[in-house]
Design a protein around this motif. Structure first.
Motif, PDB file in Angstrom:
ATOM      1  N   UNK A   1       0.821  -1.219   0.000  1.00 35.45           N
ATOM      2  CA  UNK A   1       0.000   0.000   0.000  1.00 35.45           C
ATOM      3  C   UNK A   1       0.855   1.270   0.000  1.00 35.45           C
ATOM      4  N   UNK A   2       2.143   1.128  -0.213  1.00 41.03           N
ATOM      5  CA  UNK A   2       3.060   2.277  -0.178  1.00 41.03           C
ATOM      6  C   UNK A   2       3.044   2.978   1.180  1.00 41.03           C
ATOM      7  N   UNK A   3       2.951   2.192   2.245  1.00 37.28           N
ATOM      8  CA  UNK A   3       2.897   2.749   3.591  1.00 37.28           C
ATOM      9  C   UNK A   3       4.299   3.051   4.102  1.00 37.28           C
ATOM     10  N   UNK A   4       4.405   4.124   4.881  1.00 35.26           N
ATOM     11  CA  UNK A   4       5.694   4.528   5.440  1.00 35.26           C
ATOM     12  C   UNK A   4       5.558   4.758   6.946  1.00 35.26           C
ATOM     13  N   UNK A   5       6.704   4.991   7.576  1.00 34.30           N
ATOM     14  CA  UNK A   5       6.800   5.273   9.013  1.00 34.30           C
ATOM     15  C   UNK A   5       6.432   4.032   9.833  1.00 34.30           C
ATOM     16  N   UNK A   6       5.977   4.231  11.049  1.00 38.45           N
ATOM     17  CA  UNK A   6       5.678   3.110  11.939  1.00 38.45           C
ATOM     18  C   UNK A   6       4.184   2.823  11.948  1.00 38.45           C
ATOM     19  N   UNK A   7       3.864   1.607  12.387  1.00 40.34           N
ATOM     20  CA  UNK A   7       2.462   1.211  12.481  1.00 40.34           C
ATOM     21  C   UNK A   7       2.148   0.892  13.942  1.00 40.34           C
ATOM     22  N   UNK A   8       1.022   1.393  14.424  1.00 33.63           N
ATOM     23  CA  UNK A   8       0.663   1.257  15.833  1.00 33.63           C
ATOM     24  C   UNK A   8      -0.550   0.348  15.980  1.00 33.63           C
ATOM     25  N   UNK A   9      -0.319  -0.802  16.606  1.00 36.10           N
ATOM     26  CA  UNK A   9      -1.412  -1.717  16.945  1.00 36.10           C
ATOM     27  C   UNK A   9      -1.405  -1.958  18.450  1.00 36.10           C
TER      28      UNK A   9
END
Length: 255
Positions: free
Chosen positions: A30-38
């Motif tokens: 999905x062309x996602x960047x930076x961090x992901x918060x779950x």
């Protein structure tokens, strides 16, 4: 490029979307960047499967996920991850972290069954506690020279273990010997006891062999040099001009 958290909040808005019923979250490619918060505040409490592969994610936060089993963070830009967190992730057994920039992932947990850590920067991998491990891919970590496996690790599927492209020489399990340089697998003689996995580093043996060959080369070279000098000396001696002898009264005089 889209911020990973913004994407999740836009496509799974809370509280209008009941995140607690989501079991599979696929945000791959999905062309996602930076961090992901779950983390706990995100309410993905019943998440089982997470796929974030083929993005540019650099980190993530995971809270208590009691049902979480399968995590795919392959093809991202992770530089830090510690596997052993059985309190927050008590059922996490399948991990894919291939194609990142990880240099260390810490020791593996006892519940781990499948691990793909290929094509990273790993130098040491401690899986001594992973007695349930059935599949491991650590290939493509060219500086990986220290691998510790549980003695129960004994994959029978030829595709269940891959150590090619590392600094490891051979891995011996109960049933097979794996050559990490060629990828060949050779069946060992049947044994009733579990064999301890041994790992050898070909670089060490190669250095030892190089030293041995160098010593032999120097010794042989010295002998050859002595022989050549002896032959040259003999030829010079044979070709020296003969001295004339003039007889005089009372003895001989050598010119």
């Amino acid at each position: 490029m889209v911020d990973a958290n913004q994407y999740i909040n836009s496509n799974y808005p809370f509280p209008s979307v009941n995140r607690t019923i989501i079991q599979t979250l696929d945000v791959s490619n999905r062309n996602l960047i930076n961090t992901i918060n779950l983390g706990p505040s995100e309410n993905f409490t019943n998440l089982v499967n997470l796929n974030t592969s083929f993005n540019q994610i650099s980190g993530f936060t995971l809270g208590l996920l009691p049902q979480f089993q399968n995590m795919d963070f392959s093809h991202n830009i992770l530089t830090n991850f510690i596997m052993k967190n059985t309190l927050l992730l008590p059922r996490l057994s399948i991990i894919n972290l291939s194609h990142n920039s990880l240099s260390d992932i810490g020791p593996g947990s006892v519940i781990l069954t499948h691990l793909d850590i290929s094509n990273n920067l790993i130098t040491t991998l401690d899986l001594s506690d992973c007695r349930n491990l059935v599949k491991l891919n650590c290939s493509g970590n060219r500086d990986l020279s220290n691998l510790t496996l549980n003695p129960l690790f004994n994959p029978t599927d030829p595709n269940a273990f891959d150590c090619r492209g590392t600094s490891i020489g051979q891995v011996n399990t109960t049933s097979y010997t794996y050559d990490c340089r060629t990828g060949n697998r050779i069946q060992r003689a049947t044994s009733t006891s579990k064999a301890t996995v041994t790992v050898t580093n070909p670089a060490i043996q190669e250095n030892n062999n190089n030293g041995l060959y160098l010593g032999i080369g120097i010794g042989v070279g010295g002998i050859v040099l002595i022989i050549i000098l002896s032959i040259v000396g003999y030829l010079i001696y044979k070709r020296r001009p003969k001295k004339g002898i003039i007889k005089i009264a009372g003895g001989q005089y050598y010119e």
